[in-house]
Design an enzyme around this catalytic site. Sequence first.
Site, mmCIF file in Angstrom:
data_model
loop_
_atom_site.group_PDB
_atom_site.id
_atom_site.type_symbol
_atom_site.label_atom_id
_atom_site.label_comp_id
_atom_site.label_asym_id
_atom_site.label_seq_id
_atom_site.Cartn_x
_atom_site.Cartn_y
_atom_site.Cartn_z
ATOM 1 N N THR A 181 27.148 -78.973 38.913
ATOM 2 C CA THR A 181 27.091 -77.531 39.133
ATOM 3 C C THR A 181 28.216 -76.798 38.398
ATOM 4 O O THR A 181 27.997 -75.725 37.852
ATOM 5 C CB THR A 181 27.155 -77.211 40.633
ATOM 6 O OG1 THR A 181 28.302 -77.837 41.199
ATOM 7 C CG2 THR A 181 25.922 -77.751 41.342
ATOM 8 N N THR A 182 29.403 -77.398 38.386
ATOM 9 C CA THR A 182 30.513 -76.756 37.690
ATOM 10 C C THR A 182 30.218 -76.687 36.195
ATOM 11 O O THR A 182 30.409 -75.659 35.549
ATOM 12 C CB THR A 182 31.818 -77.547 37.922
ATOM 13 O OG1 THR A 182 31.883 -77.919 39.295
ATOM 14 C CG2 THR A 182 33.032 -76.746 37.556
ATOM 15 N N ASP B 162 33.625 -78.850 44.946
ATOM 16 C CA ASP B 162 32.223 -78.810 44.561
ATOM 17 C C ASP B 162 31.841 -77.402 44.122
ATOM 18 O O ASP B 162 31.908 -76.454 44.904
ATOM 19 C CB ASP B 162 31.410 -79.225 45.794
ATOM 20 C CG ASP B 162 29.975 -79.514 45.451
ATOM 21 O OD1 ASP B 162 29.748 -80.181 44.434
ATOM 22 O OD2 ASP B 162 29.089 -79.063 46.190
ATOM 23 N N ASP C 183 26.398 -86.012 45.811
ATOM 24 C CA ASP C 183 26.464 -86.000 44.346
ATOM 25 C C ASP C 183 26.049 -87.363 43.817
ATOM 26 O O ASP C 183 25.251 -87.467 42.885
ATOM 27 C CB ASP C 183 27.889 -85.687 43.856
ATOM 28 C CG ASP C 183 28.222 -84.202 43.980
ATOM 29 O OD1 ASP C 183 27.335 -83.424 44.382
ATOM 30 O OD2 ASP C 183 29.375 -83.840 43.683
HETATM 31 P P1 ADP Z 1 30.387 -81.036 38.150
HETATM 32 O O1 ADP Z 1 30.311 -80.076 39.299
HETATM 33 O O2 ADP Z 1 29.980 -80.386 36.870
HETATM 34 O O3 ADP Z 1 29.706 -82.326 38.406
HETATM 35 P P2 ADP Z 1 32.827 -82.540 38.388
HETATM 36 O O4 ADP Z 1 34.085 -81.995 38.967
HETATM 37 O O5 ADP Z 1 32.063 -83.518 39.176
HETATM 38 O O6 ADP Z 1 31.937 -81.306 37.974
HETATM 39 O O7 ADP Z 1 33.212 -83.186 36.988
HETATM 40 C C1 ADP Z 1 32.268 -83.770 36.166
HETATM 41 C C2 ADP Z 1 32.884 -84.106 34.834
HETATM 42 O O8 ADP Z 1 33.932 -85.060 34.990
HETATM 43 C C3 ADP Z 1 31.857 -84.723 33.897
HETATM 44 O O9 ADP Z 1 31.953 -84.134 32.632
HETATM 45 C C4 ADP Z 1 32.270 -86.186 33.879
HETATM 46 O O10 ADP Z 1 31.924 -86.838 32.666
HETATM 47 C C5 ADP Z 1 33.760 -86.106 34.027
HETATM 48 N N1 ADP Z 1 34.362 -87.347 34.501
HETATM 49 C C6 ADP Z 1 34.100 -88.044 35.611
HETATM 50 N N2 ADP Z 1 34.886 -89.142 35.706
HETATM 51 C C7 ADP Z 1 35.682 -89.135 34.623
HETATM 52 C C8 ADP Z 1 36.741 -89.987 34.134
HETATM 53 N N3 ADP Z 1 37.115 -91.055 34.796
HETATM 54 N N4 ADP Z 1 37.332 -89.634 32.972
HETATM 55 C C9 ADP Z 1 36.969 -88.522 32.320
HETATM 56 N N5 ADP Z 1 36.002 -87.688 32.719
HETATM 57 C C10 ADP Z 1 35.370 -87.982 33.852
HETATM 58 MG MG MG Z 2 30.104 -83.848 39.688
#
Ligand code: ADP
Ligand code: MG
Length: 545
Positions: free
Chosen positions: A94-95, A61, A386
Amino acid sequence: MGEKPVVLMPEDIQRIMGKDAQKNNILAAKMVSEMIKTTLGPKGMDKMLVSPTDDIIVTNDGVTILDEMEIEHPAAKMMVEISKTQESEVGDGTTTAVMIAGKLLENAEKLLNQKLHPTIITKGYRMAAEKAQEILKDVSLRITSDDETVLKQVAMTAMTGKGAEGNKDKLSDIIVHAVKQVESQGKVNLNNIKIEKIKGDSVEETELVSGIVLDKEKTSSEMPSKVEDARIALIDFPLELKNPEIDTKISVTTPEQLQNFLNEEEKTINKLVEKVKATGANVVFCQKGVDDFAQYLFAKDGIYVCRRVPKSDMEKIAKATSGSIVSNISELDAFSLGESKIVEEVQHGDENFTHIKGCKNPKAVTILIHGGSEHVIDEIERAIKDGLGDVASSLKTKLVVPGGGAIEMELSKRLREYSQELSGREQLAVEEFASALEFIPTTLAENAGLDPIDILTELKSKHESGEKNAGLNLFNNKIENVLEGRIIEPTKIKSQALNSASEVAIMILRIDDVIAASGDKRSQGSMQSVTGGAGMPPGMMGRGI
Ligand code: ADP
Ligand code: MG
């Protein structure tokens, strides 16, 4: 007569100016975004954070990582702030927010090297950010609160790749039901969803309780462990006479005086308890203390009592049971009581909890997380939060977008088209803004071990040919319509991320002078040797992870 030098500031003030200040700030911001980019997306890696007291957090996270790192560099700190804003506004993304900010600054550096003035860059970035919001609205899909399948997919997307991955089907059901249960007139207050954690069983046992789970036991073992058809009194005044925090002194000279005094005390308590009993309550939650004698009297009548219940829990119980918290004994009557099917003491591990469940249309509920170890439970909690944040913001704005980099690619494409309409040098800045957004899909690919350039080329050509939902589906590593792949996110994540990322980038770009007083912390070197060129700007981490 010789001229005296003009002294503006004390000698120990650290100062860096102009290009050096810009370069140093950009470098620090870039490092923050580089540091967390490996955690982005479902194939992102976790980080293990070890505190000076050897507490361990394993997480994926963004905001947790940055928060725990105790970053000291001033520009880097501003980056951490945006992840916190993102967390409090949306609860996810957040990332993404930090990565976009870092990339915007990296690309701005290219323009600075081409002798573009910072004010031109910031103007272009501002134009691009505004346009991006417009495009976002335009490409978002509209949903209604009845679209439970979509909401569930939003929750699943939020949890993909997190510690909760293995149980995301069940957990996203719980999340959607919890949010819908506490929703009222399109508004969701996530404070009404209590999260209680229980160590012991597997994550599979995690449940939604239609009521409240309290980390409290009944005050006396003489009381029943289970009350059915509970009528619940919620009291926020003490059911005892003296305030135990204050020493009271009474002087008595004869045993009779003492006996009289105690009798009086018992009488008063008795009266209080009788008043409570008269309402028909068979459960009492008291925010303050409950006297031993009062406990005895309640127990005698089979009434279940918890004392010193925190205010926040009292409020949730009131919402869940439709009761009202009473702060004056004279206001206590049958109408103020809350109701639930069952109130019962349940042992989890070696701790006793009070479950208030089977509430009729509760406006507050509890997600009871089970898990094998604290680390697992904490990471599940972060994933659930989340999910809750994403479902709540989807319901709030009723707008969602395709994930997997699809929305970023579409924004990027449309921003490039927009830049063509511009004539000034801001055009270059808008173009750089557009390409900064490609950082999300390329990193998703990179973190999954795919070739980012191949992926980007294919994504670009699909979007050029009008496939606006084309994204990288990391379930099958294919580029396809990700809506069909059920990768869906709330629009709010993206609009908030773009907003705060561009704001912080603009703010950092406008700085051309860093004047730092040498306080105790900083004297260790945050600002010193900043002109030293390459390498890590000092003060990036307070803790040295
Ligand atoms: P954040 O802290 O920004 O929420 P995450 O590690 O949760 O970061 O990653 C979010 C990203 O992962 C988003 O751009 C989302 O669209 C992408 N994502 C989530 N599930 C999938 C998937 N199955 N295939 C491709 N991208 C995905
Ligand atoms: Mg996320």
